[in-house]
Write a protein that holds these residues in place. Structure first.
Motif, mmCIF file in Angstrom:
data_model
loop_
_atom_site.group_PDB
_atom_site.id
_atom_site.type_symbol
_atom_site.label_atom_id
_atom_site.label_comp_id
_atom_site.label_asym_id
_atom_site.label_seq_id
_atom_site.Cartn_x
_atom_site.Cartn_y
_atom_site.Cartn_z
ATOM 1 N N SER A 263 0.855 -1.189 0.000
ATOM 2 C CA SER A 263 0.000 0.000 0.000
ATOM 3 C C SER A 263 0.889 1.236 0.000
ATOM 4 C CB SER A 263 -0.901 -0.004 1.233
ATOM 5 O OG SER A 263 -0.123 0.124 2.421
ATOM 6 N N ARG A 265 0.988 3.699 2.018
ATOM 7 C CA ARG A 265 1.505 3.964 3.366
ATOM 8 C C ARG A 265 2.671 3.051 3.696
ATOM 9 N NH1 ARG A 265 -0.487 1.487 8.131
ATOM 10 N NH2 ARG A 265 0.165 2.515 10.065
ATOM 11 N N GLU A 266 2.535 1.763 3.404
ATOM 12 C CA GLU A 266 3.610 0.812 3.685
ATOM 13 C C GLU A 266 4.829 1.089 2.821
ATOM 14 O OE1 GLU A 266 1.589 -2.860 2.979
ATOM 15 O OE2 GLU A 266 1.319 -3.259 5.119
ATOM 16 N N GLU A 267 4.596 1.389 1.547
ATOM 17 C CA GLU A 267 5.713 1.621 0.638
ATOM 18 C C GLU A 267 6.535 2.826 1.062
ATOM 19 O OE1 GLU A 267 5.179 2.947 -3.579
ATOM 20 O OE2 GLU A 267 6.085 0.991 -3.986
ATOM 21 N N GLU A 350 -2.395 -8.378 5.608
ATOM 22 C CA GLU A 350 -3.664 -7.761 5.990
ATOM 23 C C GLU A 350 -4.665 -8.834 6.331
ATOM 24 O OE1 GLU A 350 -3.239 -3.862 3.037
ATOM 25 O OE2 GLU A 350 -4.948 -5.218 2.899
#
Length: 351
Positions: A263, A265-267, A350
């Motif tokens: 995602s 945010r994660e990236e 997730e």
């Protein structure tokens, strides 16, 4: 495409109908049913084992599938369908020469089983040999198809990376041209306003300051227009960029595994963490080899950065606190070891 095929891999198990059919028209005893069912379960387990393995790791499950098929043949001649799977995976995992050698071995096994156990049933050897050869060729073709797909995918990624680099260079040139001119005007207006203030020419100084503010607003607008539409080059691009920096610093760099799709945010968090880890290597490592490894575990996507440097103690001030905070926000923690040093973390899947 490949992920879709993995999810639908169970469909190909329909070919085991030749093995299951004798369950219904031959009178076996309970012990024989037990052994045939156990063999089927073990065979399917090996099938999914292969589905999760790299081609370099398929030898053991392929051999086990062949042994299961051979062992159950005296009870169930439908085992020829199992040999077809073995032939397919040999063709898929190995070179054409190795495939031919594997098929010869399978045909020899079929002939031996036919001679020892399958007496009076001529279709076993003939039909089994034809099935092994035909399905094996399909495995070879599937291997060629997937290699072609991977090559096309790599080419597309390289084109995308090249386009991103070209865009970044364009932005850098535009910013240089815009800001070089604008900053020169701002400095000139600021110096002039300062001199006018010193000469107590406040109205003229105010005029210069207004023009300075106008230039600054225009510059901000031009900068926004220049960078509009700019896309972050992503984790794959950052890995490539950081690897280049390491190589320029004299490190031999090896990147293993496929960069995961995360995602936004994660990236962003992973890019910052990876940058910090590589920066620590550049600043503090006394080694000359670095490995960046991506892998997928049952818990999630794992990233490891390791080098062959020897460290006696770890200074928590080397950005590790910031890394731990970012990972905590992603329900993960940083793990490390020293001599040789390695840092790793896993992003949970997730739910």
């Amino acid at each position: 495409m490949l992920e879709l095929e993995k999810r639908l891999s169970w469909v190909y198990l329909v070919n085991l109908v030749f093995y299951i059919a004798p369950f219904f028209y031959i009178n076996y005893n309970l012990i024989q049913y037990f052994w045939m069912t156990l063999a089927l379960a073990a065979f399917i387990g090996c099938y999914y084992w292969i589905g999760r393995s790299h081609t370099t790791e398929m030898l053991l499950p392929i051999v086990l599938m062949a042994l299961i098929a051979s062992a159950i043949t005296p009870l169930n001649y439908g085992s020829i369908s199992m040999f077809a799977y073995v032939s397919f995976f040999i063709g898929f995992a190995y070179s054409f020469r190795q495939f031919l050698a594997g098929v010869v071995v399978l045909l020899a096994v079929l002939a031996l089983l036919d001679h020892l156990f399958v007496k009076g049933t001529p279709y076993f050897l003939l039909y089994g040999s034809a099935l092994v050869c035909a399905i094996g060729v399909l495995g070879v073709l599937d291997r060629i198809r997937r290699l072609t797909m991977l090559k096309e995918q790599r080419s597309a990624e390289e084109i995308k990376q090249l386009a991103t680099m070209v865009e970044r260079e364009r932005i850098a040139r535009d910013l240089h041209d815009i800001m070089g001119h604008s900053l020169s005007g701002i400095v000139l207006k600021a110096d002039l306003a300062d001199k006018l203030v010193q000469q107590q020419q406040y109205q003229a100084a105010s005029q210069q300051l207004q023009e300075l503010a106008f230039i600054a607003r225009e510059s901000l607008s031009q900068v926004r227009q220049t960078v509009s539409g700019y896309k972050h080059k992503g984790l794959a691009g950052e890995v490539q960029s950081l690897s280049s920096k390491l190589r320029e610093a004299g490190f031999a760099v090896e990147v293993q595994g496929e960069v995961p799709v995360l995602s936004a945010r994660e990236e962003t968090a992973v890019v910052l963490i990876l940058t910090e880890l590589v920066t620590n290597v550049l600043k503090h490592s006394n080694g000359d080899e670095v490995q960046i490894r991506f892998s997928e575990t049952e818990h999630g996507n794992q990233l490891m950065v390791s080098d062959n440097g020897k460290v006696s103690e770890l200074d928590q001030g080397n950005g590790l606190a910031g890394i731990q905070e970012r990972l905590a926000a992603l329900n993960s923690t940083l793990e490390w070891q020293l001599s040789p040093s390695s840092f790793s973390f896993t992003l949970p899947k997730e739910s």
